[in-house]
Design a protein around this motif. Structure first.
Motif, mmCIF file in Angstrom:
data_model
loop_
_atom_site.group_PDB
_atom_site.id
_atom_site.type_symbol
_atom_site.label_atom_id
_atom_site.label_comp_id
_atom_site.label_asym_id
_atom_site.label_seq_id
_atom_site.Cartn_x
_atom_site.Cartn_y
_atom_site.Cartn_z
ATOM 1 N N UNK A 158 -6.555 -7.706 3.860
ATOM 2 C CA UNK A 158 -6.063 -6.937 2.720
ATOM 3 C C UNK A 158 -5.972 -5.458 3.001
ATOM 4 N N UNK A 159 -6.349 -4.641 1.993
ATOM 5 C CA UNK A 159 -6.148 -3.199 2.109
ATOM 6 C C UNK A 159 -7.199 -2.509 2.971
ATOM 7 N N UNK A 160 -8.091 -3.267 3.591
ATOM 8 C CA UNK A 160 -8.996 -2.645 4.557
ATOM 9 C C UNK A 160 -8.253 -2.259 5.835
ATOM 10 N N UNK A 161 -7.076 -2.850 6.027
ATOM 11 C CA UNK A 161 -6.267 -2.579 7.215
ATOM 12 C C UNK A 161 -4.997 -1.853 6.813
ATOM 13 N N UNK A 162 -4.746 -0.716 7.434
ATOM 14 C CA UNK A 162 -3.507 0.036 7.226
ATOM 15 C C UNK A 162 -2.675 -0.056 8.497
ATOM 16 N N UNK A 163 -1.520 -0.719 8.415
ATOM 17 C CA UNK A 163 -0.608 -0.859 9.543
ATOM 18 C C UNK A 163 0.462 0.212 9.413
ATOM 19 N N UNK A 164 0.576 1.074 10.453
ATOM 20 C CA UNK A 164 1.451 2.246 10.364
ATOM 21 C C UNK A 164 2.448 2.250 11.529
ATOM 22 N N UNK A 165 3.617 1.604 11.373
ATOM 23 C CA UNK A 165 4.660 1.706 12.404
ATOM 24 C C UNK A 165 5.252 3.117 12.392
ATOM 25 N N UNK A 166 5.358 3.711 13.554
ATOM 26 C CA UNK A 166 5.820 5.097 13.625
ATOM 27 C C UNK A 166 7.246 5.258 13.136
ATOM 28 N N UNK A 167 8.119 4.266 13.407
ATOM 29 C CA UNK A 167 9.518 4.408 13.005
ATOM 30 C C UNK A 167 9.693 4.294 11.494
ATOM 31 N N UNK A 168 8.693 3.792 10.803
ATOM 32 C CA UNK A 168 8.756 3.671 9.342
ATOM 33 C C UNK A 168 7.969 4.770 8.625
ATOM 34 N N UNK A 169 6.802 5.112 9.179
ATOM 35 C CA UNK A 169 5.886 5.991 8.446
ATOM 36 C C UNK A 169 5.402 7.194 9.233
ATOM 37 N N UNK A 170 5.888 7.377 10.459
ATOM 38 C CA UNK A 170 5.405 8.490 11.265
ATOM 39 C C UNK A 170 4.076 8.163 11.915
ATOM 40 N N UNK A 171 3.411 9.195 12.408
ATOM 41 C CA UNK A 171 2.134 8.998 13.079
ATOM 42 C C UNK A 171 1.034 8.710 12.066
#
Length: 323
Positions: A158-171
């Motif tokens: 759930x929300x314990x994990x933040x997945x951050x693709x650079x092409x979508x959300x930056x660094x």
């Protein structure tokens, strides 16, 4: 000093992400494999003398299956390409280990940070933290969502994990994730050097021993961040005493301790030769090491009772090792 290799077979392989292959290994007779804990890695002994380290990213409770994740390295030395192209299901593979230089220590609270293939050692860590009832969260960055491995497995947290693709959300925004220094919190980070350096910079004011990192490549800038700052001495010759045999060797300025002892016929374990894997870690009995590895913590460097003989040297004229 030798360590026996295991003769295993590939029990499964699947695409974990763009350019990432997940391999499952087992004993050919389905016997139990050596026990391991989160953070451990194994050496794959490949043809032509190539040795590559890969983190175990399966369930430590499963003693009959090991899983590793192998990123096909662009411009690499051929090890990852061999794994991708020449290890089908059923193929034999020699494996050495496991060993652990990135162990998960008990804590009530964790902040995990992973970048790209650096998710591999972190995956069993978050499972262990969750099973222990710890307060934990993971910030996981990658170039694209398709290039990020094991996101399906992580979705269950759930929300314990933040997945951050650079092409979508930056660094990834590291500061809010890490928060203010807390004495009950440990930080574990694995990924590319810029990510590790950024995390180390933010953790500069944290309690000693709070930050734990694992690097896939040696540090290139000694002054990159507080956790990598160190004053290495010049490459000078020194005397090396092997305590177990009583032999004395001369280490020239242009050769490593590892090269010197191997040239003298002494069997020692080694793998990366870059100071990143910990395979050649050796106890120091006398003398002051000139640490040049990318593995030991600042506290371990100050203690000076162990060193990576593939890259580290001696600050004085004489060094006595437990060899």
């Amino acid at each position: 000093m030798t360590e026996p290799a295991l003769d295993l077979v590939v029990a499964g392989r699947r695409r974990a992400a763009d350019g990432v292959l997940a391999l499952t290994l087992r004993h050919p007779a389905d016997e139990e494999l050596p026990a391991w804990r989160p953070g451990a890695h194994v050496d794959l002994l490949l043809p032509a003398g190539r040795v590559r380290q890969y983190s175990l990213c399966s369930d430590p409770a499963d003693r009959r299956r090991w899983r590793i994740a192998v990123l096909r390295e662009r411009g690499g030395r051929g090890g990852s390409a061999y794994v991708h192209d020449h290890l089908p299901v059923g193929a034999p593979v020699r494996v050495r280990g496991p060993r652990n230089a990135f162990a998960l220590h008990p804590a009530p609270r964790y902040r995990f940070v992973a970048g790209g293939i650096g998710i591999a050692p972190i995956l069993p860590m978050v499972a262990a933290a969750d099973a222990a009832g710890a307060d934990w969260s993971l910030l996981y960055g990658g170039r694209t969502r398709a290039a990020m491995s094991f996101t399906g497995e992580l979705a269950g947290y759930g929300d314990r994990v933040a997945v951050v693709p650079q092409d979508e959300s930056g660094l990834p925004d590291l500061a809010p994730h890490l928060g203010a220094p807390r004495p009950d919190t440990l930080v574990y980070c694995c990924g590319p050097a810029p990510l590790l350096d950024a995390v180390a910079g933010l953790c500069g004011s944290w309690p000693a021993g709070a930050l734990h990192t694992e690097r896939f490549q040696p540090r290139t800038s000694p002054d990159a961040s507080p956790d990598t700052s160190r004053d290495t001495g010049p490459d000078h010759a020194f005397e090396l005493v092997l305590a177990r045999s009583g032999r004395t060797l001369a280490v020239p300025a242009d050769a490593s301790v590892l090269d010197t002892v191997r040239a003298a016929g002494v069997e020692v374990l080694f793998s990366c030769t870059e100071g990143t894997c910990g395979t050649c870690e050796t106890d120091v009995l006398e003398g002051t090491p000139d640490h040049r590895d990318s593995l030991l913590t600042e506290e371990e460097r100050q203690a000076g009772d162990t060193m990576m003989i593939c890259v580290s040297r001696c600050r004085g004229t004489r060094l006595v090792l437990d060899l």
